[in-house]
Design an enzyme around this catalytic site. Sequence first.
Site, PDB file in Angstrom:
ATOM      1  N   ASP A 170       0.814  -1.221   0.000  1.00  0.00           N
ATOM      2  CA  ASP A 170       0.000   0.000   0.000  1.00  0.00           C
ATOM      3  C   ASP A 170       0.845   1.266   0.000  1.00  0.00           C
ATOM      4  OD1 ASP A 170      -2.847  -1.035   0.320  1.00  0.00           O
ATOM      5  OD2 ASP A 170      -1.840  -2.054   1.966  1.00  0.00           O
ATOM      6  N   TYR A 503      -0.839 -13.770  11.053  1.00  0.00           N
ATOM      7  CA  TYR A 503       0.358 -14.040  10.254  1.00  0.00           C
ATOM      8  C   TYR A 503       1.508 -13.093  10.603  1.00  0.00           C
ATOM      9  CZ  TYR A 503       0.804 -10.128   6.929  1.00  0.00           C
ATOM     10  OH  TYR A 503       1.058  -8.903   6.356  1.00  0.00           O
ATOM     11  N   ARG A 504       1.220 -12.041  11.362  1.00  0.00           N
ATOM     12  CA  ARG A 504       2.220 -10.997  11.624  1.00  0.00           C
ATOM     13  C   ARG A 504       1.661 -10.128  12.738  1.00  0.00           C
ATOM     14  NH1 ARG A 504       4.059  -6.869   6.763  1.00  0.00           N
ATOM     15  NH2 ARG A 504       5.780  -5.794   7.810  1.00  0.00           N
TER      16      ARG A 504
END
Length: 560
Positions: A170, A503-504
């Site tokens: 992004d 996931y993070r």
Amino acid sequence: MSKTQEFRPLTLPPKLSLSDFNEFIQDIIRIVGSENVEVISSKDQIVDGSYMKPTHTHDPHHVMDQDYFLASAIVAPRNVADVQSIVGLANKFSFPLWPISIGRNSGYGGAAPRVSGSVVLDMGKNMNRVLEVNVEGAYCVVEPGVTYHDLHNYLEANNLRDKLWLDVPDLGGGSVLGNAVERGVGYTPYGDHWMMHSGMEVVLANGELLRTGMGALPDPKRPETMGLKPEDQPWSKIAHLFPYGFGPYIDGLFSQSNMGIVTKIGIWLMPNPRGYQSYLITLPKDGDLKQAVDIIRPLRLGMALQNVPTIRHILLDAAVLGDKRSYSSRTEPLSDEELDKIAKQLNLGRWNFYGALYGPEPIRRVLWETIKDAFSAIPGVKFYFPEDTPENSVLRVRDKTMQGIPTYDELKWIDWLPNGAHLFFSPIAKVSGEDAMMQYAVTKKRCQEAGLDFIGTFTVGMREMHHIVCIVFNKKDLIQKRKVQWLMRTLIDDCAANGWGEYRTHLAFMDQIMETYNWNNSSFLRFNEVLKNAVDPNGIIAPGKSGVWPSQYSHVTWKL
């Protein structure tokens, strides 16, 4: 900076004295030069900065106290040899190092070290070269300091943009290497950045240099006989074409990990598809998410949806276009009626699906007909191309992002609240309408209980979705910061109870998330601890990263 100067950092690593610190730093200065060392000795140095001018001292989006995760010093190696020398010194003193690439890592802790008093190793300040762009193989090799914007500019400056596209997240200011090793995502068909890497060069905790995959195969010309250092030797011709090599595949040990310091990486680039068209599909009702996800699944699996598309909640788009006060005078979470009003005002849906078509016009036409026909089953959907929307529309921004052109417009949603800061809560979901609705319901409910608006997006991979919940808060509001801590910890537990994992995550929540990956008496964590203690017996590289602690650090004492 004098060699005889005594430094007094605001914080020291555990078990190290001030004299240890000074001896270590003076030795570091002799290696890299005083211009590449900054000791954090004054609170005046703890400045939050901005995305464009990131701080390396602490997390600028601090959900804890501003100085909770604080570096003792920032050291910028000039080359691989410097990294090896620094690692050698760190072993001598058992001094913790926290390697960063650029240090933005927005929403996940910035450049801040998990163990306060660590030296932040600024890999990107000096090691910032695009080492190779190979048109025939469609790959590049970069150092940690190369940003997406840098690589894009390199392609343009060398007249390569008409041949190769990169994939961007992004925001364009992140490190290409850093984002890949953190397993970040972008939005072209090459959006899984870790999947698109091939060949890494890593400094291990003992100072040894390693190349992974086919990179372990030396160049047949035997360049070491010409006096080249290992880091300067050319790679195998196929190092960046086939990632796996022979024997155990070890690249993953250096992803989201503390097993080594990555100094170079090969990244696949996308051949120019010779045609491109971005689009927006608006979904009018909140509940349309369920049907939309079930429509998306076969299209994505069958690759009619070629890229990594996103399903964005109305408030994510609204926040790019204005702060909360521009839509409502209320401080409470916005109601469904207010969300409908905002969607109508912006000519958007409650959910908004952004995708793109790639290839020559006949291919794009067939794919668009397939996609449009499938989504037309949802009552009230509307279809847009960029030219159908205002100049400042989110689609105009995504139009650039989905063709690999870096942008910074998405920074604006952080200003949804005054003194805006943010965390990401990032669980993985099935590409299933039922699962998407369940995960949305859980996260929205908890956000509202914390007094915050739900702002989020589903990023659709091949067989899963990254559900990115953007938790925006006022970092000068201590009560709100405590609520955000509660929110994150509660969401982690909620998701684990439903079989969803993240996931993070941010520094402050790594231990808790690792504890949810506890199948078979936490065999996954225990295996990582065995590896960590074997390859880094002094525990110098990023202790606590991803919840993996070396034996020198007590879990009871250090766990958050």
